[in-house]
Design a protein around this motif. Structure first.
Motif, PDB file in Angstrom:
ATOM      1  N   SER A 281     -36.485  69.457  78.846  1.00 19.78           N
ATOM      2  CA  SER A 281     -37.402  68.641  79.649  1.00 19.78           C
ATOM      3  C   SER A 281     -38.665  68.356  78.835  1.00 19.78           C
ATOM      4  O   SER A 281     -39.195  67.240  78.844  1.00 19.78           O
ATOM      5  CB  SER A 281     -37.777  69.343  80.950  1.00 19.78           C
ATOM      6  OG  SER A 281     -36.641  69.518  81.766  1.00 19.78           O
ATOM      7  N   LYS A 282     -39.123  69.380  78.111  1.00 23.09           N
ATOM      8  CA  LYS A 282     -40.335  69.208  77.283  1.00 23.09           C
ATOM      9  C   LYS A 282     -40.070  68.203  76.153  1.00 23.09           C
ATOM     10  O   LYS A 282     -40.946  67.372  75.851  1.00 23.09           O
ATOM     11  CB  LYS A 282     -40.747  70.573  76.705  1.00 23.09           C
ATOM     12  CG  LYS A 282     -42.018  70.554  75.871  1.00 23.09           C
ATOM     13  CD  LYS A 282     -43.263  70.543  76.762  1.00 23.09           C
ATOM     14  CE  LYS A 282     -44.557  70.765  75.984  1.00 23.09           C
ATOM     15  NZ  LYS A 282     -44.958  69.622  75.188  1.00 23.09           N
ATOM     16  N   LEU A 283     -38.877  68.260  75.572  1.00 22.74           N
ATOM     17  CA  LEU A 283     -38.534  67.298  74.517  1.00 22.74           C
ATOM     18  C   LEU A 283     -38.578  65.871  75.051  1.00 22.74           C
ATOM     19  O   LEU A 283     -39.078  64.957  74.389  1.00 22.74           O
ATOM     20  CB  LEU A 283     -37.131  67.583  73.971  1.00 22.74           C
ATOM     21  CG  LEU A 283     -36.977  68.722  72.975  1.00 22.74           C
ATOM     22  CD1 LEU A 283     -35.485  68.916  72.648  1.00 22.74           C
ATOM     23  CD2 LEU A 283     -37.768  68.448  71.697  1.00 22.74           C
ATOM     24  N   ILE A 284     -38.041  65.707  76.254  1.00 18.67           N
ATOM     25  CA  ILE A 284     -38.035  64.368  76.868  1.00 18.67           C
ATOM     26  C   ILE A 284     -39.472  63.936  77.162  1.00 18.67           C
ATOM     27  O   ILE A 284     -39.864  62.795  76.869  1.00 18.67           O
ATOM     28  CB  ILE A 284     -37.190  64.364  78.163  1.00 18.67           C
ATOM     29  CG1 ILE A 284     -35.719  64.652  77.841  1.00 18.67           C
ATOM     30  CG2 ILE A 284     -37.328  63.034  78.899  1.00 18.67           C
ATOM     31  CD1 ILE A 284     -34.883  65.031  79.056  1.00 18.67           C
ATOM     32  N   TYR A 285     -40.251  64.870  77.713  1.00 19.49           N
ATOM     33  CA  TYR A 285     -41.638  64.510  78.051  1.00 19.49           C
ATOM     34  C   TYR A 285     -42.416  64.134  76.787  1.00 19.49           C
ATOM     35  O   TYR A 285     -43.143  63.130  76.758  1.00 19.49           O
ATOM     36  CB  TYR A 285     -42.342  65.644  78.815  1.00 19.49           C
ATOM     37  CG  TYR A 285     -43.616  65.147  79.429  1.00 19.49           C
ATOM     38  CD1 TYR A 285     -43.577  64.323  80.548  1.00 19.49           C
ATOM     39  CD2 TYR A 285     -44.852  65.431  78.851  1.00 19.49           C
ATOM     40  CE1 TYR A 285     -44.738  63.795  81.089  1.00 19.49           C
ATOM     41  CE2 TYR A 285     -46.019  64.916  79.385  1.00 19.49           C
ATOM     42  CZ  TYR A 285     -45.959  64.094  80.508  1.00 19.49           C
ATOM     43  OH  TYR A 285     -47.109  63.559  81.032  1.00 19.49           O
TER      44      TYR A 285
ATOM     45  N   ALA B 150     -30.186  67.316  72.047  1.00 27.93           N
ATOM     46  CA  ALA B 150     -31.623  67.590  72.066  1.00 27.93           C
ATOM     47  C   ALA B 150     -32.329  67.034  70.830  1.00 27.93           C
ATOM     48  O   ALA B 150     -33.424  66.473  70.925  1.00 27.93           O
ATOM     49  CB  ALA B 150     -31.863  69.094  72.180  1.00 27.93           C
ATOM     50  N   HIS B 151     -31.677  67.145  69.679  1.00 28.42           N
ATOM     51  CA  HIS B 151     -32.361  66.762  68.443  1.00 28.42           C
ATOM     52  C   HIS B 151     -32.626  65.259  68.364  1.00 28.42           C
ATOM     53  O   HIS B 151     -33.447  64.813  67.565  1.00 28.42           O
ATOM     54  CB  HIS B 151     -31.540  67.221  67.217  1.00 28.42           C
ATOM     55  CG  HIS B 151     -30.287  66.408  67.012  1.00 28.42           C
ATOM     56  ND1 HIS B 151     -29.090  66.733  67.620  1.00 28.42           N
ATOM     57  CD2 HIS B 151     -30.053  65.282  66.303  1.00 28.42           C
ATOM     58  CE1 HIS B 151     -28.176  65.834  67.276  1.00 28.42           C
ATOM     59  NE2 HIS B 151     -28.733  64.949  66.483  1.00 28.42           N
ATOM     60  N   ASP B 152     -31.925  64.479  69.188  1.00 28.23           N
ATOM     61  CA  ASP B 152     -32.019  63.032  69.078  1.00 28.23           C
ATOM     62  C   ASP B 152     -32.812  62.382  70.218  1.00 28.23           C
ATOM     63  O   ASP B 152     -32.907  61.154  70.285  1.00 28.23           O
ATOM     64  CB  ASP B 152     -30.589  62.452  69.067  1.00 28.23           C
ATOM     65  CG  ASP B 152     -30.457  61.298  68.082  1.00 28.23           C
ATOM     66  OD1 ASP B 152     -31.358  61.152  67.230  1.00 28.23           O
ATOM     67  OD2 ASP B 152     -29.461  60.572  68.178  1.00 28.23           O
ATOM     68  N   VAL B 153     -33.377  63.209  71.098  1.00 27.26           N
ATOM     69  CA  VAL B 153     -34.004  62.684  72.314  1.00 27.26           C
ATOM     70  C   VAL B 153     -35.153  61.726  71.994  1.00 27.26           C
ATOM     71  O   VAL B 153     -35.222  60.615  72.527  1.00 27.26           O
ATOM     72  CB  VAL B 153     -34.505  63.857  73.196  1.00 27.26           C
ATOM     73  CG1 VAL B 153     -35.523  63.383  74.218  1.00 27.26           C
ATOM     74  CG2 VAL B 153     -33.326  64.512  73.905  1.00 27.26           C
TER      75      VAL B 153
END
Lengths: 171, 201
Positions: free
Chosen positions: A8-12, A137-140
């Motif tokens: 979620s933090k990666l997306i934010y 996750a690495h590509d978000v």
């Protein structure tokens, strides 16, 4: 709750890197951390809507006012918002960055989510909405930026499907 | 009161503000009074003029936004009242021209014709300032008082269900959209105010 805080933090952070300043959202389980992050961010305008149609209007207003907006909704919320996606966003060539939690797809345990899960991708295709599935996750950050870039270049809505692989951590 | 007379009375206030209207009679009557680059006519997506106005008001807190809504449109999106009330942008004026009718499609009565009180709904939703007007002078005063008050306000103005002389507008949807967008960008760039994305509420 096994919703991934890390992802979620990666997306934010990806939305922040896209200079998103306004988020219109309707909560659902997979989106709780994202909405909390927006709520705690003093630089973000978070608009909690009663129904997802409103969010399309609010994001359209923000765009015309020169502010980058993003939408957070469940796929069933997207189903509820199809008319304004067509007759506001497409009709008036308004870019939308729609982050849609992809409930009811493989791995779904809640029976009530499954019908919407089955029709989500066919409907996005029927509406000719460019769609990315976020699962790695690495590509978000890159995928979010690419989605926003296309939305702004084409002046159309784009959909980013937040998948179970990304959002859920089964314990 | 006729919609055309109501709009004519407040046109000097609209002229300088960001205005978002619903489609149909309201859009045509405003257009007939004189189009401006700061007027956006939402020619579909019924119910969302107020949501667009909210999005603009939150994004441009230094600008006054006026939404011209209708009873049929608002009844399609009553949730907008609770959302506007939640964020209470002081630069948003929400006008409901209530003709108790879906006039543009042939005059079918809406629920306000059978007792639904939109001012009461707005109050109960938490809109901090709600006023009602039945005559042109009342309406004109309600609008000018509100623009001084700088508080989120819904004005419910009862108007006659009289169609406009013409629904024709010599303005394509996209022409209106890009002209309006460009005008808002010019306001942003000329404004000495703080960044528009400042948090509200």
């Amino acid at each position: 709750m096994p919703v991934s805080i890390t992802n979620s933090k990666l997306i934010y952070d990806g939305l922040k890197a896209c200079d998103v300043r306004l988020i219109a959202a309707l909560p659902e389980t997979w989106l709780v951390h994202l909405i909390r992050m927006a709520d705690e961010d003093r630089a973000m305008t978070l608009v909690r809507v009663a129904r997802e149609e409103e969010a399309i209007g609010i994001a359209a207003g923000a765009h015309l006012a020169g502010v980058n907006a993003a939408l957070l909704m469940q796929n069933h919320g997207f189903l509820a918002a199809i008319n304004p996606v067509v007759s506001l966003a497409f009709l008036y060539k308004i870019p939308l960055l729609m982050l849609i939690s992809y409930r009811g797809h493989v791995g779904e345990k809640d029976p009530w989510q499954t019908q919407g899960g089955l029709v989500t991708e066919p409907l996005l295709r029927a509406l000719n909405i460019p769609t990315w599935q976020l699962s790695a996750a690495h590509d978000v950050a890159r995928q979010l930026k690419d989605a926003q870039t296309l939305a702004h270049a084409s002046l159309t809505p784009v959909a980013v499907l937040l998948t179970r692989d990304l959002m859920w951590e089964d314990g | 009161m006729k919609t055309s007379d109501a709009l004519r009375a407040i046109y000097p206030e609209l002229e300088r503000r960001i205005v978002v209207t619903i489609m149909g009679a309201t859009a045509s009557e405003l257009y007939a009074l004189g189009h401006r680059p700061n007027f956006f006519y939402l020619e579909h997506a019924m119910g969302l003029a107020s949501s667009m106005g909210l999005g603009i008001a939150l994004s441009m807190p230094e600008q006054q936004v006026i939404v011209l809504d209708g009873d049929g449109s608002l009844l399609m999106n009553l949730g907008t009242l609770s959302t506007m009330a939640r964020y209470k942008p002081g630069n948003l004026l929400h006008i409901v021209l209530d003709n108790e009718s879906l006039l543009s499609v042939g005059g079918f009565p809406t629920a306000t014709a059978t007792g639904t009180d939109l001012a009461g709904v707005a109050r109960a939703a938490g809109i901090p300032r709600v006023t009602e007007a039945r005559t042109v002078p009342e309406f004109q005063k309600a609008v000018s008082d509100t623009l001084r008050a700088r508080m989120l306000t819904t004005i419910v103005a009862k108007v006659e269900a009289v169609p406009p002389a013409s629904y024709y507008m010599d303005l394509t949807l996209l022409e209106n959209r890009f002209q309006f967008w460009r005008h808002l960008q010019s306001l942003r760039h000329s404004s000495p105010s703080p960044p528009a994305a400042e948090r509200v509420g």
